[in-house]
Motif scaffolding. Sequence first.
Motif, PDB file in Angstrom:
ATOM      1  N   GLY A   1       0.780  -1.226   0.000  1.00 11.67           N
ATOM      2  CA  GLY A   1       0.000   0.000   0.000  1.00 11.67           C
ATOM      3  C   GLY A   1       0.812   1.276   0.000  1.00 11.67           C
ATOM      4  O   GLY A   1       0.256   2.370   0.087  1.00 11.67           O
ATOM      5  N   HIS A   2       2.140   1.167  -0.128  1.00 13.79           N
ATOM      6  CA  HIS A   2       2.970   2.370  -0.149  1.00 13.79           C
ATOM      7  C   HIS A   2       2.878   3.055  -1.508  1.00 13.79           C
ATOM      8  O   HIS A   2       2.881   2.403  -2.551  1.00 13.79           O
ATOM      9  N   GLU A   3       2.820   4.386  -1.485  1.00 12.41           N
ATOM     10  CA  GLU A   3       2.763   5.163  -2.718  1.00 12.41           C
ATOM     11  C   GLU A   3       4.143   5.251  -3.358  1.00 12.41           C
ATOM     12  O   GLU A   3       5.164   5.043  -2.699  1.00 12.41           O
ATOM     13  N   TRP A   4       4.148   5.580  -4.654  1.00  9.61           N
ATOM     14  CA  TRP A   4       5.390   5.641  -5.417  1.00  9.61           C
ATOM     15  C   TRP A   4       6.428   6.582  -4.808  1.00  9.61           C
ATOM     16  O   TRP A   4       7.606   6.197  -4.710  1.00  9.61           O
ATOM     17  N   PRO A   5       6.094   7.794  -4.364  1.00  9.19           N
ATOM     18  CA  PRO A   5       7.140   8.656  -3.793  1.00  9.19           C
ATOM     19  C   PRO A   5       7.852   8.016  -2.611  1.00  9.19           C
ATOM     20  O   PRO A   5       9.071   8.167  -2.457  1.00  9.19           O
ATOM     21  N   TRP A   6       7.111   7.280  -1.764  1.00 10.54           N
ATOM     22  CA  TRP A   6       7.743   6.617  -0.614  1.00 10.54           C
ATOM     23  C   TRP A   6       8.682   5.509  -1.085  1.00 10.54           C
ATOM     24  O   TRP A   6       9.807   5.384  -0.605  1.00 10.54           O
ATOM     25  N   VAL A   7       8.225   4.690  -2.027  1.00 13.50           N
ATOM     26  CA  VAL A   7       9.041   3.589  -2.540  1.00 13.50           C
ATOM     27  C   VAL A   7      10.277   4.137  -3.257  1.00 13.50           C
ATOM     28  O   VAL A   7      11.388   3.622  -3.090  1.00 13.50           O
ATOM     29  N   ARG A   8      10.081   5.172  -4.050  1.00 18.35           N
ATOM     30  CA  ARG A   8      11.206   5.774  -4.773  1.00 18.35           C
ATOM     31  C   ARG A   8      12.258   6.309  -3.803  1.00 18.35           C
ATOM     32  O   ARG A   8      13.461   6.107  -3.994  1.00 18.35           O
ATOM     33  N   SER A   9      11.803   6.964  -2.727  1.00 18.38           N
ATOM     34  CA  SER A   9      12.735   7.472  -1.720  1.00 18.38           C
ATOM     35  C   SER A   9      13.500   6.327  -1.058  1.00 18.38           C
ATOM     36  O   SER A   9      14.712   6.420  -0.834  1.00 18.38           O
ATOM     37  N   LEU A  10      12.794   5.236  -0.773  1.00 21.29           N
ATOM     38  CA  LEU A  10      13.430   4.064  -0.176  1.00 21.29           C
ATOM     39  C   LEU A  10      14.513   3.499  -1.087  1.00 21.29           C
ATOM     40  O   LEU A  10      15.648   3.229  -0.654  1.00 21.29           O
ATOM     41  N   LEU A  11      14.186   3.323  -2.362  1.00 18.83           N
ATOM     42  CA  LEU A  11      15.124   2.728  -3.306  1.00 18.83           C
ATOM     43  C   LEU A  11      16.320   3.645  -3.556  1.00 18.83           C
ATOM     44  O   LEU A  11      17.440   3.169  -3.732  1.00 18.83           O
ATOM     45  N   ARG A  12      16.080   4.931  -3.578  1.00 14.67           N
ATOM     46  CA  ARG A  12      17.194   5.860  -3.769  1.00 14.67           C
ATOM     47  C   ARG A  12      18.125   5.862  -2.569  1.00 14.67           C
ATOM     48  O   ARG A  12      19.350   5.952  -2.726  1.00 14.67           O
ATOM     49  N   ARG A  13      17.563   5.773  -1.377  1.00  9.93           N
ATOM     50  CA  ARG A  13      18.407   5.716  -0.180  1.00  9.93           C
ATOM     51  C   ARG A  13      19.243   4.444  -0.201  1.00  9.93           C
ATOM     52  O   ARG A  13      20.437   4.461   0.113  1.00  9.93           O
ATOM     53  N   ARG A  14      18.631   3.333  -0.564  1.00  5.64           N
ATOM     54  CA  ARG A  14      19.368   2.068  -0.683  1.00  5.64           C
ATOM     55  C   ARG A  14      20.474   2.185  -1.731  1.00  5.64           C
ATOM     56  O   ARG A  14      21.589   1.678  -1.541  1.00  5.64           O
ATOM     57  N   SER A  15      20.188   2.868  -2.825  1.00  2.58           N
ATOM     58  CA  SER A  15      21.169   3.043  -3.894  1.00  2.58           C
ATOM     59  C   SER A  15      22.356   3.872  -3.435  1.00  2.58           C
ATOM     60  O   SER A  15      23.515   3.554  -3.753  1.00  2.58           O
ATOM     61  N   ARG A  16      22.086   4.922  -2.679  1.00  2.00           N
ATOM     62  CA  ARG A  16      23.187   5.757  -2.190  1.00  2.00           C
ATOM     63  C   ARG A  16      24.103   4.975  -1.250  1.00  2.00           C
ATOM     64  O   ARG A  16      25.331   5.126  -1.296  1.00  2.00           O
ATOM     65  N   TRP A  17      23.521   4.106  -0.433  1.00  2.04           N
ATOM     66  CA  TRP A  17      24.355   3.298   0.455  1.00  2.04           C
ATOM     67  C   TRP A  17      25.139   2.249  -0.329  1.00  2.04           C
ATOM     68  O   TRP A  17      26.279   1.930   0.038  1.00  2.04           O
ATOM     69  N   LEU A  18      24.559   1.720  -1.385  1.00  2.00           N
ATOM     70  CA  LEU A  18      25.313   0.795  -2.238  1.00  2.00           C
ATOM     71  C   LEU A  18      26.527   1.494  -2.844  1.00  2.00           C
ATOM     72  O   LEU A  18      27.605   0.900  -2.955  1.00  2.00           O
ATOM     73  N   ILE A  19      26.363   2.741  -3.231  1.00  2.00           N
ATOM     74  CA  ILE A  19      27.484   3.497  -3.779  1.00  2.00           C
ATOM     75  C   ILE A  19      28.579   3.667  -2.730  1.00  2.00           C
ATOM     76  O   ILE A  19      29.776   3.504  -3.011  1.00  2.00           O
TER      77      ILE A  19
END
Length: 389
Positions: free
Chosen positions: A100-118
Motif C-alpha cells: 500500500g505504499h505510494e510511489w514517492p515513498w518507494v522511490r525514496s526508499l530505493l534511492r536511499r538504498r542506492s546511495r548506500w550501495l554506492i
Amino acid sequence: MTHTPTTGSPAPATATSALPLDRRSLAPDLARGVMLLFIALAHAHIFTVLIGGGEAVQSTADRIATAGNVMFVELRAYPMFAALFGYGLAQIYRRRTEQGHEWPWVRSLLRRRSRWLIVFGVVHAALLFFGDILAVYGLLALVFVGVLRFRDRTLVILTVIWLPLGATLQALVAAEQATTGQSVFPPMGDGLMDELVIRLTIYAMILPVMVISTVVPFLVGILAARHRVLEEPRQHLKLLRGAAFVGLPLGVLGGLPLALIKAETWPGHSPLDAMIAGGLHQVTGYAAGFGYAALIALIAVRLSDRRGPVTNALEALGQRSLTFYLAQSVAWAVLFASYTLHFQLTSPALAVGIAVAVWLTTVVLADLMRRRNTRGPAEVALRRLTYRS
C-alpha cells in the motif's frame, strides 16, 4: 508509461521486516550462489594480469584456462548478476507497492538504498578490489529507478536502443589492447597507499564503462521480475529452455574469436579483428548471462521438491551473496596485495584452482550460517541503513 504490478503471494507484514529466508524462491538464490563461482574465476584471472603485467600464457594449461575464461566467464557472469540485481530491485518495488505504499515513498526508499550501495562500493574499491560492482548497481538504481514504472514495451525499446553502446565500448577496449599489446590494467603497485591510489584510479577509469555495459541486463532483470520468471519458473518453462539452449551456445561461440586472441592461438590478428571480436564478445555475453540464469532456474524446478545438502548450501550462499562477494575480495587482498602475502600469481591455470578453493570456502561458511539461522552481516547492515528513516 506506468505499469501496475502483478499480484502474487502475500507480502511481509511490515515495510521494515525482511522476507523470511524459507519463503524466498530457490531459483534466484541458487543462481547467485553458483554465479559467485564465476565471479571468483573472473577476478582471480584479473590478478594474473595485474601481477604478471599482461595476459600471462605460459603453457597449454594456461591457454586452456585463458580461453575458457573468455568463453564461459568473462562478461558472462557479470551480466547475469546485473540481471539478478534488476530482478531484486523490481521485487522490492512490487512488495512495497502491494503493502500500500505510494510511489514517492518507494522511490525514496530505493534511492536511499542506492546511495548506500554506492558508499559500500567506493569503500570496497578503495580498500579491497577495484573491480567493484556495488557502486555500479547503486548508480544504475539511482538514475534508472523510474523505469520500474515503465510499460513492458518501453523497457524492451530502451533495452534495444542501449544494446549497441556496451558492444561498442568493449570493441574499442579490445582494439586498443590489440594495437598496444598491453593490458588496460596497470601493475598493482607496492605498498598500502600506492595500491589504494592505483585501485581508485583504475576504478574511476572503468566505472563509466561498467555502468553503460550493465544497463541492458539490468533492464532485462526488471522485465523478468515483473513476470516472476524466476519465482514461478514452472510457468515459464518454454521461455527458460529457449534462453538456456540458445543463449549459452551463442555465448561460447561469440567468445571464441576473442578467446583465440587472448590465448595467443590466432597469430597475425589485426586491431579490426580484435574490435569485431570484442564487440561480439560483449553482445553474446548478454545472451550467455541470461542463458546461465535460465539454466539454473530449470535446475531449480527439478530440485525444488528434493533439495539435498549441496542445494541448501548453494542457496544459503546466494541468500548472502553481498557478504560473500565482499569476502572474496578480502581473500584476494590477503593473497595478492603487496603488503600481505603478495602471492605471485602468474598462471591462469593456477588462478582457476585458487578461485575454486576460495568459492568452496564461502559455500561452507554460508552453509554454517544457514544452520545457525544467521543472515549475512553485509545484508543486515545495508537493510538497517536503508530503513533507518
